[in-house]
Enzyme design. Structure first.
Site, PDB file in Angstrom:
ATOM      1  N   GLU A   4       0.858  -1.188   0.000  1.00 45.53           N
ATOM      2  CA  GLU A   4       0.000   0.000   0.000  1.00 45.53           C
ATOM      3  C   GLU A   4       0.893   1.237   0.000  1.00 45.53           C
ATOM      4  OE1 GLU A   4      -2.774  -0.290   3.246  1.00 45.53           O
ATOM      5  OE2 GLU A   4      -3.723  -2.095   2.428  1.00 45.53           O
ATOM      6  N   SER A  54       7.460  -2.476   3.112  1.00 44.50           N
ATOM      7  CA  SER A  54       7.656  -3.870   3.498  1.00 44.50           C
ATOM      8  C   SER A  54       6.932  -4.248   4.788  1.00 44.50           C
ATOM      9  CB  SER A  54       9.156  -4.155   3.671  1.00 44.50           C
ATOM     10  OG  SER A  54       9.836  -4.001   2.453  1.00 44.50           O
ATOM     11  N   THR A  80       2.028  -5.266 -10.062  1.00 43.79           N
ATOM     12  CA  THR A  80       2.536  -5.689 -11.370  1.00 43.79           C
ATOM     13  C   THR A  80       1.437  -6.424 -12.126  1.00 43.79           C
ATOM     14  OG1 THR A  80       4.767  -5.912 -10.473  1.00 43.79           O
ATOM     15  CG2 THR A  80       4.316  -7.034 -12.540  1.00 43.79           C
ATOM     16  N   ILE A 107      32.840  -1.448 -18.611  1.00 47.32           N
ATOM     17  CA  ILE A 107      33.596  -1.993 -19.738  1.00 47.32           C
ATOM     18  C   ILE A 107      33.205  -1.290 -21.039  1.00 47.32           C
ATOM     19  CG2 ILE A 107      33.814  -4.052 -21.201  1.00 47.32           C
ATOM     20  CD1 ILE A 107      33.822  -5.714 -18.582  1.00 47.32           C
ATOM     21  N   HIS A 108      31.919  -0.945 -21.159  1.00 51.07           N
ATOM     22  CA  HIS A 108      31.442  -0.261 -22.366  1.00 51.07           C
ATOM     23  C   HIS A 108      31.898   1.192 -22.443  1.00 51.07           C
ATOM     24  CE1 HIS A 108      28.766  -3.711 -22.918  1.00 51.07           C
ATOM     25  NE2 HIS A 108      28.439  -3.226 -24.099  1.00 51.07           N
ATOM     26  N   GLU A 127       9.871  -8.109  -4.132  1.00 49.61           N
ATOM     27  CA  GLU A 127       9.626  -9.235  -3.219  1.00 49.61           C
ATOM     28  C   GLU A 127      10.389  -9.073  -1.900  1.00 49.61           C
ATOM     29  OE1 GLU A 127       7.333 -10.657  -4.388  1.00 49.61           O
ATOM     30  OE2 GLU A 127       7.539 -11.322  -6.431  1.00 49.61           O
ATOM     31  N   THR A 142      12.903  -5.931   0.203  1.00 52.04           N
ATOM     32  CA  THR A 142      14.203  -5.295  -0.018  1.00 52.04           C
ATOM     33  C   THR A 142      15.349  -6.172   0.496  1.00 52.04           C
ATOM     34  OG1 THR A 142      14.141  -4.206   2.132  1.00 52.04           O
ATOM     35  CG2 THR A 142      13.146  -3.010   0.280  1.00 52.04           C
TER      36      THR A 142
END
Length: 401
Positions: A131, A136, A162, A353-354, A379, A381
């Site tokens: 809510e 949590s 979801t 790395i990019h 689901e 923290t």
């Protein structure tokens, strides 16, 4: 086939299912995921393909038209799908948790009514605990269900739902004081209600409104919504299991399985980030050679691969423990915590790395960089996981002095 994240002891059927899902991900999800994600577009064609593969009924028993597979099979499929696009695994996960709760806790009439249609993907599930004000702290739920005759009247506002728009069946956790005297512990006066609705936004049935999609940093495509109940009437036979006061335990059972799912998602996203990082490092040249030949980059790749392997092993262990009928909240909490943290770290290393290109929306790693943080809070923290792990360890290692 990748050298990393292999799973020993799979049956021929499990290997065939995983191979089919992997091919689907490579051909139907990865080529379009970034484009759909940037448009925040619901992946209708992908979802239809998953229906045809039978994935909406993967763990639903065969007697109800499902495939009757194990949690391990399901988690490994989720890992593959999240490797392609994490949002798609979210579309399946909430559906799966509701189907699991029905299978474990539903009345025979509820199973007969919903599970066959859920196996086909005709009925799509979502579940709702959170809510706006509680996060949590599930015990602080204020939404209420009050009995009036042979119905319950539900009022309250739920958050972070979801599949809130696309679902047609929502398992909603509410406080229900009926039959529970004053002073009853909060978790013993909660009930799960099975709410049927139309897909879409606005008032989707009398007394029930889905206002619209919440605009998010990542985890796009999948619709995340609020749910507002204002005099919503639910028949008494839509109390999950037929008995009030069991909702907290039912939801926690579902979330425990969901934590294995989130761990699997973290494994899949981390694998994809490693694939992108190790590939780019062999193509990009600096100082006259591919950056993969620089020790600094090799150290990064070594750390990333080790984290991918460790997270996968813990996720598999947690799934197998649940499949064996044992309590797995400790293992699921550890797997979810480790996989989500490692996922964030592996994605960030691939991003580094990019170099500057990691900041460009043309490169897939930019999308993963925005998606990984959701796993740190979904689901429960990381902090909630550590509380669960700590309490369970103190139970297991109680001081006997």
């Amino acid at each position: 086939m990748s050298r990393l994240a292999q799973t020993a002891g799979l049956t021929d059927i499990q290997q065939e299912i995983l191979s089919t899902v992997r091919d689907f991900v490579d051909k139907e999800i990865i080529p379009v995921a970034t484009q759909l994600e940037h448009r925040d577009e619901y992946p209708t064609d992908i979802v239809e393909g998953l229906k045809e593969l039978g994935l909406f009924g993967l763990m639903i028993p065969e007697e109800y038209g499902g495939l009757g597979e194990s949690l391990l099979t399901y988690a490994l499929c989720v890992e593959e799908i999240a490797r392609g696009w994490m949002s798609v695994s979210g579309i399946i996960n909430t559906h799966f948790i509701v189907a699991y709760m029905l299978k474990q806790h539903g009345t025979q009439e509820q199973k007969d009514t919903f599970l066959p249609r859920m196996a086909l993907g005709e009925v799509r599930g979502a579940f709702s605990m959170s809510e706006p004000a509680l996060g949590s702290d599930v015990s602080a739920i204020s939404s209420k269900g009050v009995k009036e005759g042979d119905e319950y009247v539900l009022n309250g506002q739920k958050m972070w739902l979801t599949n809130g728009g696309s679902s047609t069946l929502v398992a909603v956790l509410c406080r229900s004081d009926e039959g529970h005297p004053e002073g009853t512990a909060p978790h013993k006066s909660m009930t799960t209600f099975l709410v049927e609705k139309e897909a879409g936004f606005g008032e989707v049935r009398p007394g029930l409104t889905i206002p619209g999609k919440i605009d998010k940093m990542g985890y796009k495509g999948v619709d995340t919504t609020e749910l507002i109940m204002d005099g919503l009437r639910i028949p008494a036979n839509r109390v999950l299991g037929g008995t009030t006061g069991r909702g907290f335990y039912q939801m926690m059972d579902g979330v425990e399985v969901g934590r294995v799912n989130v761990a699997a998602r973290g494994c899949g996203v981390a694998q994809r980030a490693f694939e992108l990082g190790v590939s780019y490092a062999q193509q990009r040249q600096t100082f006259g050679k591919p950056i993969a030949q620089h020790q600094a980059i090799q150290f990064k790749l070594a750390e990333m691969a080790t984290k991918v392997e460790a997270a996968h092993a813990m996720m598999v262990n947690a799934a197998r423990k649940k499949d064996s009928g044992e309590r797995n909240d400790l293992e699921a909490g550890m797997a979810k915590y480790l996989a989500s943290e490692y996922c964030k770290e592996v994605v960030e290393d691939a991003f580094r790395i990019h170099g500057g290109y990691g900041f460009s929306k043309e490169y897939e790693i930019e999308r993963l960089y925005r998606e990984a943080p959701m796993l740190l809070i979904g689901e429960g923290t990381a902090e909630i996981q550590k509380m669960i792990i700590g309490r369970r360890l103190l139970e297991e290692y109680r001081f006997q002095g």
